[in-house]
Scaffold this active site. Sequence first.
Site: not given
Ligand code: F6P
Length: 321
Positions: A11, A21, A102, A126, A128, A130
């Site tokens: 993502g 950059r 990520g 990411t 998240d 996480d």
């Molecule tokens: O890992 C980033 C994220 O935005 C998560 O928060 C979310 O669950 C997921 O990706 C959504 O994935 P996609 O963009 O493939 O729908």
Amino acid sequence: MNKIAVLTSGGDAPGMNAAIRAVVRTARFYGMQVYGIERGWDGLIKGQITELQNRSVSDMVQRGGTFLKTARCPEFVTYEGQQKAAQTLEAFGIEGVVVIGGDGTFRGAKDLSDNFGIKCMGIPGTIDNDLAYTDYTLGFDTAVNTVLSAINNLRDTMQSHDRVSLVEVMGRHCGDIALYSAIAGGAEYILVPELPYDLDEIARSLVKSKLRGKTSNMIVLAEGAGNRDEIVKYLNEHAGVNIKITHLGHVQRGGSPTMADRILATRLAVKAVEMIKDETTVSSAMGIKGNKIIAVPFDEVFKAKRTFDEELYSAQNILRK
Ligand code: F6P
């Protein structure tokens, strides 16, 4: 090392462009050639590679998304997929890769390094937040600020109508976006996957707050903590409210990176390039701990255990009056 490449995978996250950059300009500063791989591991398998110059990354520091584009690539999980990627790198004479993404992206980097001896450095990108080995990931701060701006707007209209509002935010299995945006936005309830919650207790609390004269409340729900429709149905029935739902979705992934994300991107990228060119280092992920930039070998990255900030979470019980 004379030739390196950079890619973004998984993502996207605000700050990825700022990181690309900084990778390009740091590599050029140290006299290396640098290549951009499009669409992550998929583009590497397919040979979608172009040389980048300092000017290729002009006007990028402030842009959200990733100009190299990104993709999720199931083929790269296989040995055969990795082999094709390694062959592409060999054909271009590329000796090392900086990967921005990520957990899944880092697992790919570790495989490429372990199975084919290609040195990889990871930049955690990411929204998240996480990844356990680092305090923050790139894009988290911007995403939280995007959520915060939505919460601010919602509070205006919810207050005016004496309404209760539920905002669902991203984060996959991690509650950090919910936690930080809820605390900073003054929301009354935070539902996260890391901690159990009791809907009966929340319903009772909503009733009590109304009796005390507080007519508007905000609930922030992390997407991994439960089904928003079921939660709202339950609370409506048990607290006699009519909760308005806001599902923020992918708006959280875009936008110009905040100062914090641009600075983090720059620091992580400079370190990644310095590590990749240093022959004494091993494939590692960059991170930040206590405002110090760190490099952690991939093996240790995957062993690290995530901790949730329960102290910050519990502040909510004190502040919700
Ligand atoms: O890992 C980033 C994220 O935005 C998560 O928060 C979310 O669950 C997921 O990706 C959504 O994935 P996609 O963009 O493939 O729908």
